[in-house]
Enzyme design. Structure first.
Site, mmCIF file in Angstrom:
data_model
loop_
_atom_site.group_PDB
_atom_site.id
_atom_site.type_symbol
_atom_site.label_atom_id
_atom_site.label_comp_id
_atom_site.label_asym_id
_atom_site.label_seq_id
_atom_site.Cartn_x
_atom_site.Cartn_y
_atom_site.Cartn_z
ATOM 1 C CG HIS A 45 5.058 -2.827 1.300
ATOM 2 N ND1 HIS A 45 4.652 -4.114 1.256
ATOM 3 C CD2 HIS A 45 4.769 -2.599 -0.368
ATOM 4 C CE1 HIS A 45 4.308 -4.654 0.207
ATOM 5 N NE2 HIS A 45 4.504 -3.782 -0.563
ATOM 6 C CE1 TYR A 64 1.012 0.678 -5.680
ATOM 7 C CE2 TYR A 64 2.790 0.321 -6.918
ATOM 8 C CZ TYR A 64 1.742 -0.168 -6.483
ATOM 9 O OH TYR A 64 1.365 -1.511 -6.350
#
Length: 133
Positions: A45, A64
């Site tokens: 990520h 997010y």
């Protein structure tokens, strides 16, 4: 969908059904990693594919965040045009499918016994007052 994608629809009532939430509504879902997968998940990520970020933008996903507590992942997001549209856009994407496949080995749990996403339901909210400008 595991990782930074938008999970499948599910739930049984207005509080549980993200499709009942309008644009801008905050949604939360959970995933559980396999023991030992924490480092790879965070590394992946930190190096998210530019085309995956572009897909989230195209789908209208914003604000997010993914939080991790041990093996538990808490994903909180909002959508510009509502969850159903975001799900349609990401669900039709080859980029999303490739991202999901590339992370699948990291997950111990992504859905309940019926295959529904692990949606977290709002219980309490205190808006408070923001600091003075």
């Amino acid at each position: 969908m595991p990782g930074s994608g938008v999970p499948g629809s599910g739930g049984t009532g207005p509080a549980a059904d993200p499709g009942a939430s309008g644009p801008g509504a905050q949604l939360c879902h959970l995933y559980r990693l396999r023991p030992g997968a924490e480092g790879e998940y965070e590394r992946r990520h930190a190096e998210i594919w530019p085309e995956m970020s572009a897909l989230l933008d195209e789908a209208g996903v914003y604000d997010y965040h993914i939080y991790r507590h041990g093996l538990l992942l808490i994903c909180v997001l909002r959508t510009r045009d509502g969850y159903p549209r975001a799900r349609r856009v990401t669900g039709a994407s080859a980029v999303q499918a490739r991202w999901t496949r590339s992370l699948a080995h990291l997950f111990a749990e992504i859905a309940d016994a019926d295959g529904e996403p692990l949606w977290a339901h709002p219980v309490f909210h205190h808006a408070g007052r923001p600091p003075p400008a």
